[in-house]
Scaffold this active site. Structure first.
Site, PDB file in Angstrom:
ATOM      1  N   GLY A  40      41.424  44.204  37.084  1.00 34.72           N
ATOM      2  CA  GLY A  40      40.904  44.727  35.820  1.00 34.72           C
ATOM      3  C   GLY A  40      40.352  46.126  36.012  1.00 34.72           C
TER       4      GLY A  40
ATOM      5  CG  ASP B 224      48.653  36.627  34.108  1.00 34.03           C
ATOM      6  OD1 ASP B 224      47.512  36.243  34.459  1.00 34.03           O
ATOM      7  OD2 ASP B 224      49.274  36.106  33.159  1.00 34.03           O
TER       8      ASP B 224
ATOM      9  CG  ASN C 163      36.073  43.965  36.560  1.00 30.58           C
ATOM     10  OD1 ASN C 163      34.959  43.744  36.083  1.00 30.58           O
ATOM     11  ND2 ASN C 163      37.004  44.656  35.909  1.00 30.58           N
TER      12      ASN C 163
ATOM     13  CE1 TYR D 220      33.066  36.816  30.118  1.00 31.43           C
ATOM     14  CE2 TYR D 220      30.762  36.307  29.681  1.00 31.43           C
ATOM     15  CZ  TYR D 220      31.725  37.138  30.210  1.00 31.43           C
ATOM     16  OH  TYR D 220      31.344  38.296  30.853  1.00 31.43           O
ATOM     17  CB  VAL D 221      28.837  30.263  29.171  1.00 29.40           C
ATOM     18  CG1 VAL D 221      27.694  29.608  29.938  1.00 29.40           C
ATOM     19  CG2 VAL D 221      28.293  31.283  28.175  1.00 29.40           C
TER      20      VAL D 221
ATOM     21  CE  LYS E  58      32.834  36.591  33.700  1.00 32.16           C
ATOM     22  NZ  LYS E  58      33.636  37.378  34.669  1.00 32.16           N
TER      23      LYS E  58
END
Length: 283
Positions: free
Chosen positions: A46, A96, A123, A191-192, A195
């Protein structure tokens, strides 16, 4: 009195000898050398835009060779050309991160071009906002595939090369979303979870490879302007300004230092840690 004065004089001379500014000390590397990445090679996923590009620039400024990867060739090519115009040694490859064969191809090409993989900045990430009861399963899977599985795949492929070399530093880009949540949102369960999982993966990889010369740490940014975060920041910036210890959103350049620190010998005795860069939000 003379005997006492003479003794006092000798003591003062001893103290002065200890603090002479020209005295040489054996205290390890000079601090400039600790942060120097000359001759090292970093993969940044990224790395074509946003905070990935910023972190890549910090590594390049510290002397590292760069292999940047991103999903879109147009963004990647633009960044590679920009870095080359500033005399940084950078290459790029479309990838990807959720596809093992593409991940391995990036590592193979990095070794072929630069001879080693010394640093990995994991990242690449995506998000999808929805209340848990409304989260489409395919979106949940997509976020986990990129943010967590993708980081594992890159750590695995780069880690195999680092194990051959006997050294390496992996820096996973987590988030304060993996540390804390709020009843006021934002709401993005996938997302949470990704991470928080990445923070756990960081510890496990550090424990698995630490005795083989590989360090693994994570950075947990708070709110920084980026394509991924700007939609959320537009909603919550006033709250950030009112509640953060440092009452603002993170600024451009404020992730460079921690990235170089964790990638370099300056952090040679640090592994398995997650460092929040969030203006005190997680305190």
């Amino acid at each position: 009195m003379r005997r006492k004065d003479a003794k006092t004089q000798r003591n003062l001379e001893s103290v002065l000898i200890c603090v002479h500014p020209w005295q040489e000390f054996d205290m390890g590397k000079h601090v400039r050398d600790l942060f120097d990445l000359t001759g090292k090679t970093a993969i940044v996923t990224g790395g074509s835009r946003g905070i990935g590009k910023e972190m890549a620039l910090g590594l390049a400024e510290a002397g590292a060779n760069l292999m940047l990867c991103a999903r879109r060739a147009e963004w990647l090519d633009e960044t590679i050309n920009e870095f080359a115009a500033n005399t940084y040694n950078a290459a790029g490859k479309v990838c990807d991160v959720s596809k093992p064969e593409e991940v391995q191809a990036v590592v193979d090409e990095t070794v072929a071009k630069f001879g080693s993989v010394d640093i990995l900045i994991n990242n690449a990430g995506i998000s999808w906002g929805a209340m848990p009861e409304d989260m489409p399963l395919e979106r949940w899977k997509q976020v986990l595939d990129v943010n967590l599985t993708g980081c594992f795949l890159f750590a695995q492929a780069a880690g195999r090369q680092m194990l051959k070399q006997g050294s390496g530093s992996i820096v996973n880009i987590a988030s304060t979303a993996g540390i804390r949540s709020s009843a006021n949102g934002p709401f993005y369960a996938g997302y949470v979870a990704s991470k928080a999982g990445l923070i756990g993966l960081t510890r496990e990889l550090a424990a698995s490879w630490g005795r083989k010369g590989i360090r693994v740490n994570a950075i947990a940014p708070g709110f920084f302007h980026s394509r991924l975060a700007d939609a959320v920041i537009d909603i919550y910036e006033t709250s950030i300004q009112e509640n953060n210890i440092i009452p603002r959103v993170g600024e451009e350049g404020e992730l460079k230092g921690i990235t170089v620190f964790l990638a370099s010998d300056a952090s040679s005795y640090i592994t398995g840690q997650t460092i929040a860069v969030d203006g005190g939000m997680s305190v």
